[in-house]
Design an enzyme around this catalytic site. Sequence first.
Site, PDB file in Angstrom:
ATOM      1  N   PRO A  35       0.536  -1.296   0.142  1.00 47.04           N
ATOM      2  CA  PRO A  35       0.089   0.031   0.050  1.00 47.04           C
ATOM      3  C   PRO A  35       0.936   1.378  -0.089  1.00 47.04           C
ATOM      4  O   PRO A  35       0.357   2.555  -0.419  1.00 47.04           O
ATOM      5  CB  PRO A  35      -0.943  -0.161   1.299  1.00 47.04           C
ATOM      6  CG  PRO A  35      -0.750  -1.620   1.699  1.00 47.04           C
ATOM      7  CD  PRO A  35       0.532  -1.979   1.276  1.00 47.04           C
ATOM      8  N   GLU A  62       0.891  -6.924   8.645  1.00 49.66           N
ATOM      9  CA  GLU A  62       1.287  -5.491   8.781  1.00 49.66           C
ATOM     10  C   GLU A  62       2.259  -5.010   7.895  1.00 49.66           C
ATOM     11  O   GLU A  62       2.315  -3.732   7.551  1.00 49.66           O
ATOM     12  CB  GLU A  62       1.720  -5.195  10.055  1.00 49.66           C
ATOM     13  CG  GLU A  62       0.499  -5.385  11.118  1.00 49.66           C
ATOM     14  CD  GLU A  62      -0.618  -4.465  10.960  1.00 49.66           C
ATOM     15  OE1 GLU A  62      -0.416  -3.441  10.978  1.00 49.66           O
ATOM     16  OE2 GLU A  62      -1.698  -4.968  10.260  1.00 49.66           O
ATOM     17  N   ARG A  97      -0.102  -8.253 -21.628  1.00 50.50           N
ATOM     18  CA  ARG A  97      -0.814  -7.941 -22.895  1.00 50.50           C
ATOM     19  C   ARG A  97       0.001  -6.901 -23.911  1.00 50.50           C
ATOM     20  O   ARG A  97      -0.389  -6.847 -24.828  1.00 50.50           O
ATOM     21  CB  ARG A  97      -2.308  -7.521 -22.615  1.00 50.50           C
ATOM     22  CG  ARG A  97      -2.337  -6.356 -21.758  1.00 50.50           C
ATOM     23  CD  ARG A  97      -3.707  -5.882 -21.473  1.00 50.50           C
ATOM     24  NE  ARG A  97      -4.523  -5.713 -22.714  1.00 50.50           N
ATOM     25  CZ  ARG A  97      -4.662  -4.525 -23.340  1.00 50.50           C
ATOM     26  NH1 ARG A  97      -3.594  -3.611 -22.827  1.00 50.50           N
ATOM     27  NH2 ARG A  97      -5.276  -4.091 -24.628  1.00 50.50           N
ATOM     28  N   ASP A 107      -6.028   1.261 -27.129  1.00 53.13           N
ATOM     29  CA  ASP A 107      -6.516   1.167 -25.768  1.00 53.13           C
ATOM     30  C   ASP A 107      -7.193   2.532 -25.153  1.00 53.13           C
ATOM     31  O   ASP A 107      -6.582   3.690 -25.309  1.00 53.13           O
ATOM     32  CB  ASP A 107      -5.576   0.598 -24.710  1.00 53.13           C
ATOM     33  CG  ASP A 107      -5.626  -0.844 -25.055  1.00 53.13           C
ATOM     34  OD1 ASP A 107      -6.313  -1.372 -25.632  1.00 53.13           O
ATOM     35  OD2 ASP A 107      -4.446  -1.490 -24.651  1.00 53.13           O
TER      36      ASP A 107
HETATM   37  C1  9D3 Z   1      -2.091  -0.405   9.139  1.00 55.02           C
HETATM   38  C2  9D3 Z   1      -2.037   0.159   7.835  1.00 55.02           C
HETATM   39  N1  9D3 Z   1      -2.430  -0.707   6.494  1.00 55.02           N
HETATM   40  C3  9D3 Z   1      -1.471   0.049   5.493  1.00 55.02           C
HETATM   41  C4  9D3 Z   1      -2.218   1.059   4.656  1.00 55.02           C
HETATM   42  C5  9D3 Z   1      -1.784  -2.273   6.764  1.00 55.02           C
HETATM   43  C6  9D3 Z   1      -1.765  -2.867   5.738  1.00 55.02           C
HETATM   44  C7  9D3 Z   1      -3.115  -2.876   4.814  1.00 55.02           C
HETATM   45  C8  9D3 Z   1      -3.147  -3.963   3.771  1.00 55.02           C
HETATM   46  C9  9D3 Z   1      -0.761  -3.692   5.348  1.00 55.02           C
HETATM   47  C10 9D3 Z   1      -0.977  -4.371   4.015  1.00 55.02           C
HETATM   48  C11 9D3 Z   1      -2.246  -4.534   3.496  1.00 55.02           C
HETATM   49  C12 9D3 Z   1      -2.176  -5.703   2.302  1.00 55.02           C
HETATM   50  N2  9D3 Z   1      -2.342  -4.882   1.069  1.00 55.02           N
HETATM   51  C13 9D3 Z   1      -1.233  -5.141   0.068  1.00 55.02           C
HETATM   52  O1  9D3 Z   1      -0.276  -5.843   0.208  1.00 55.02           O
HETATM   53  C14 9D3 Z   1      -1.276  -4.492  -1.066  1.00 55.02           C
HETATM   54  C15 9D3 Z   1      -2.203  -3.491  -1.575  1.00 55.02           C
HETATM   55  C16 9D3 Z   1      -3.297  -2.799  -0.934  1.00 55.02           C
HETATM   56  O2  9D3 Z   1      -3.858  -3.161   0.158  1.00 55.02           O
HETATM   57  N3  9D3 Z   1      -4.004  -1.765  -1.712  1.00 55.02           N
HETATM   58  C17 9D3 Z   1      -3.683  -1.647  -2.855  1.00 55.02           C
HETATM   59  N4  9D3 Z   1      -2.361  -1.804  -3.376  1.00 55.02           N
HETATM   60  C18 9D3 Z   1      -1.701  -2.966  -2.682  1.00 55.02           C
HETATM   61  S1  9D3 Z   1      -0.563  -3.915  -3.255  1.00 55.02           S
HETATM   62  C19 9D3 Z   1      -0.148  -4.481  -1.993  1.00 55.02           C
END
Ligand code: 9D3
Length: 234
Positions: free
Chosen positions: A94, A122, A160, A175
């Site tokens: 994230p 986490e 793709r 596209d």
């Molecule tokens: C407690 C704070 N959170 C971070 C914003 C913790 C957290 C949330 C979700 C830690 C890891 C995740 C799992 N998400 C992903 O690994 C992830 C992700 C996403 O949640 N949203 C958009 N793109 C991606 S790419 C990997």
Amino acid sequence: MKIDVLTIFPEFFREVFDFGIIRRARLAEIVGINVHDLREFTTDKHRTVDDRPFGGGDGMVLKCEPIFRAIENLTGTTERENYPKGTKVILLSPQGRVFKQETAREFASEGGHIVLICGRYEGVDERVNDALVTDEISIGDYVLSGGEPAAIVLVDAIVRLLPNALGSETSAENDSFSDGLLDCPHYTRPADFRGMRTPEVLLEGNHAEIEKWRKAKALEKTKKIREDLLRSEK
Ligand code: 9D3
């Protein structure tokens, strides 16, 4: 191109790369995709991939060691500077920069070997980022339970774009997002479905008028739904 996916849920990917363009690209050997269970790179009896965070707090953190061993196995080194040319080690998290069509183009053209690390819990021990990761990528502003769905999104968008991955019927240049607009509406037979009629212009065969209509509809839709696309550079 070679794509390796590192995950604690290899089963998640079991059939997802066996359909459509990705399947065709794999059969034509345009791309090789391999999914690896992180646990295969552990050395302890319990095959431990995660541990509690230093400093306390909820949740678990993916440990360095299995990821370092995996990357060493897949690239030959654990120093980003020494990866073979064209190697991208991408952490899905994230905290990454947001994946765009432009990013897909970048990876499709520069990445001969792409390794996708799926984050979980986490997070991932920061030393993975410091030593191994060339690009940290998010797919958008919403919370997933892990990086696995994001890895699938990247593979689809990248594969793709590889030369000859699309059949002759479509072209990546046509596209939506290549010209920065949403697509126009589409219709097929019957012309009248339960009283819902196809716009006359599409039935009349005047190709200049049809082009004009499609451009106008695409612009109208973009203005209404994604005004940001009209303002931004790309
Ligand atoms: C407690 C704070 N959170 C971070 C914003 C913790 C957290 C949330 C979700 C830690 C890891 C995740 C799992 N998400 C992903 O690994 C992830 C992700 C996403 O949640 N949203 C958009 N793109 C991606 S790419 C990997």
